[in-house]
Design a protein around this motif. Structure first.
Motif, PDB file in Angstrom:
ATOM      1  N   LYS A   1      -0.929   4.740  -1.710  1.00  0.00           N
ATOM      2  CA  LYS A   1      -1.586   5.791  -0.932  1.00  0.00           C
ATOM      3  C   LYS A   1      -1.170   7.162  -1.467  1.00  0.00           C
ATOM      4  CE  LYS A   1      -1.727   3.106   3.363  1.00  0.00           C
ATOM      5  NZ  LYS A   1      -1.190   2.976   4.742  1.00  0.00           N
TER       6      LYS A   1
ATOM      7  N   SER B   1       0.803  -1.224   0.000  1.00  0.00           N
ATOM      8  CA  SER B   1       0.000   0.000   0.000  1.00  0.00           C
ATOM      9  C   SER B   1       0.835   1.273   0.000  1.00  0.00           C
ATOM     10  CB  SER B   1      -0.930   0.008   1.219  1.00  0.00           C
ATOM     11  OG  SER B   1      -0.168   0.037   2.430  1.00  0.00           O
ATOM     12  N   ARG B   2       2.088   1.183   0.402  1.00  0.00           N
ATOM     13  CA  ARG B   2       2.895   2.397   0.581  1.00  0.00           C
ATOM     14  C   ARG B   2       2.973   3.245  -0.681  1.00  0.00           C
ATOM     15  NH1 ARG B   2       7.797  -1.063   3.298  1.00  0.00           N
ATOM     16  NH2 ARG B   2       6.672  -1.748   5.165  1.00  0.00           N
TER      17      ARG B   2
ATOM     18  N   TYR C   1      -7.788   5.777  -3.028  1.00  0.00           N
ATOM     19  CA  TYR C   1      -7.280   4.407  -2.848  1.00  0.00           C
ATOM     20  C   TYR C   1      -8.302   3.621  -2.027  1.00  0.00           C
ATOM     21  CZ  TYR C   1      -4.028   0.748  -1.190  1.00  0.00           C
ATOM     22  OH  TYR C   1      -3.402  -0.442  -0.886  1.00  0.00           O
TER      23      TYR C   1
END
Length: 340
Positions: free
Chosen positions: A136, A132-133, A141
C-alpha cells in the motif's frame, strides 16, 4: 471475459503454489480460456512429465518475453517472474502476481513501487492483511480476491481403509519450519485403542536437524516425493500436523478432505477456513489439545466417518468448479476493463 492468458512459470504436482496453479488451469479451460505457458527456466523432470500440451496448453520458449505481446500474464509465487517483471511489462497487456505466502518478496515490493505489477491476487483476508502492508502506498495498488479451484478428481475419496491399526501421517516439504518442535511428542503421547502406525512424507536433512533424532520405530519417514500424494492419503486415517509457520490456505487440507483423511491441525491461518472444529475435523490451540483430539480421533470411528463426509461436502461446496469460475470471471472482467 477474456480469450487467453499466459502463465509465467510452470505448474507442478510438487509444492503448494505450483500445484494450485495446475488446478486453476482446469478451471480456466472449463471457462473457455486458452492457456499459454512461458517457462521462466529449464523444466525439471516433474514438469516435463505433466505434458501440459496434451491438456491443450500452448508453450512459449522459456523467457521469451517478446512473445507475450498483448497478453494477460499471471504468475503464482514465481521469483523469476518478479526478477524479470520490468521486461515482461514491456510486452504484456496486464501483469498479475499471486502471492500464496504470508510475507512479501523483496522484488514484489520493488515491482509494485515501480509500477510493473498491475494486479495482486489473494485467496484469503488474513493473507491480504499480512502481505498488503508493504504494498500500500507504492503507486496504484489493485488487490483482488479469488476462490481457488481444487481438482478433487486427482484425490479420490477412500472409505474402505484398513482398521487393524490407527494410521496417521503428515506431509510437507523438507523444511524445519513446517514442523512444530513438539510434533514428534504429540505422536508419541497420543493414545489409541489400536496399534499406532505413522508416516511422515517430507522428512529430510532440514527436518532431522530440527529434531536431532528419528521418530519412534512405528513412524516411517520418507523424503519428499518418495510416494505419490494419492498413495500417502490412502495410508492415513488422519493427518495430524502442527507447524511453526502461518499457513495461507493449505493445499494439504484440500487433498485430505477430498481423500477422506481427517484433519487435526493448528487453530490459525487458513486451517480455520478449511476445518470447522468438531464437524469437518479438529482445530488445536496447543500440543496438549493435539494429543487429546488425536486420541479422540483414534477411539471414535463413527465420529471420524461423520467428519470425513462433512469435510468432503464442504470442499465441494466452497472450492468446487462453479464458485471458482465465478470468482475468476470477476477478475477477468477487471483485467479486460483495465486494458481497454
Amino acid at each position: 471475459m477474456i480469450d487467453e492468458l499466459c502463465i509465467i512459470g510452470h505448474p507442478s504436482r510438487l509444492g503448494g503454489a505450483d500445484t494450485e496453479l495446475d488446478h486453476q488451469i482446469y478451471c480456466w479451460q472449463a471457462m473457455g480460456v486458452e492457456v499459454h505457458i512461458c517457462p521462466s527456466g529449464p523444466l525439471d523432470d516433474n514438469q516435463k512429465a505433466m505434458q501440459m500440451e496434451k491438456r491443450g496448453c500452448i508453450y512459449h520458449e522459456a523467457n521469451d518475453w517478446a512473445s507475450l505481446e498483448g497478453m494477460h500474464c499471471i504468475s503464482f509465487c514465481n521469483g523469476q517472474f518478479l526478477k524479470h517483471v520490468e521486461s515482461i511489462k514491456r510486452y504484456a497487456r496486464t501483469t498479475t502476481f499471486v502471492n500464496c505466502m504470508s510475507w512479501n518478496f523483496d522484488k514484489e515490493v520493488e515491482g509494485q513501487s515501480k509500477g510493473f505489477l498491475d494486479f495482486h491476487l489473494y485467496q484469503t483476508q488474513h493473507s491480504f492483511d499480512k502481505v498488503s502492508r508493504k504494498l500500500k502506498g507504492h503507486g496504484t495498488y489493485r488487490p483482488l480476491y479469488f476462490i481457488p479451484y481444487f481438482h478433487a478428481e486427482d484425490f479420490p475419496y477412500i472409505d474402505d481403509r484398513l482398521q487393524d491399526k490407527f494410521r496417521f501421517g503428515r506431509i510437507s516439504r523438507d523444511d524445519g519450519d513446517k514442523f512444530h518442535s513438539r510434533q514428534l511428542w504429540i505422536y508419541e503421547t497420543m493414545t489409541s485403542p489400536l496399534v499406532k502406525q505413522g508416516l511422515i512424507l517430507g522428512w529430510g536433512p532440514s527436518v532431522e536437524k530440527k529434531f536431532d533424532r528419528l521418530p519412534e520405530s512405528y513412524i516411517s519417514v520418507l523424503p519428499p516425493g518418495a510416494i505419490s500424494q494419492r498413495a500417502f492419503y490412502a495410508q492415513c486415517e488422519a493427518i495430524i500436523m502442527s507447524t511453526d509457520t502461518f499457513e495461507n490456505l493449505p493445499r494439504v487440507g484440500f487433498e485430505a478432505m477430498a481423500s477422506g483423511s481427517i484433519l487435526i491441525v493448528d487453530n490459525r491461518g487458513g486451517w480455520k477456513l478449511e476445518v470447522e472444529d468438531g464437524v469437518t475435523g479438529w482445530l488445536c490451540n496447543d500440543e496438549r489439545e493435539f494429543v487429546y483430539k488425536a486420541s479422540r480421533c483414534a477411539f471414535e470411528q463413527e465420529e471420524r466417518n461423520r467428519m470425513r463426509l462433512a469435510a468432503l461436502k464442504k470442499l465441494q461446496k466452497e472450492w468446487g468448479l462453479q464458485p471458482a469460475m465465478d470468482s475468476w470471471a470477476r477478475i477477468f472482467g477487471q483485467w479486460k476493463n483495465f486494458a481497454c
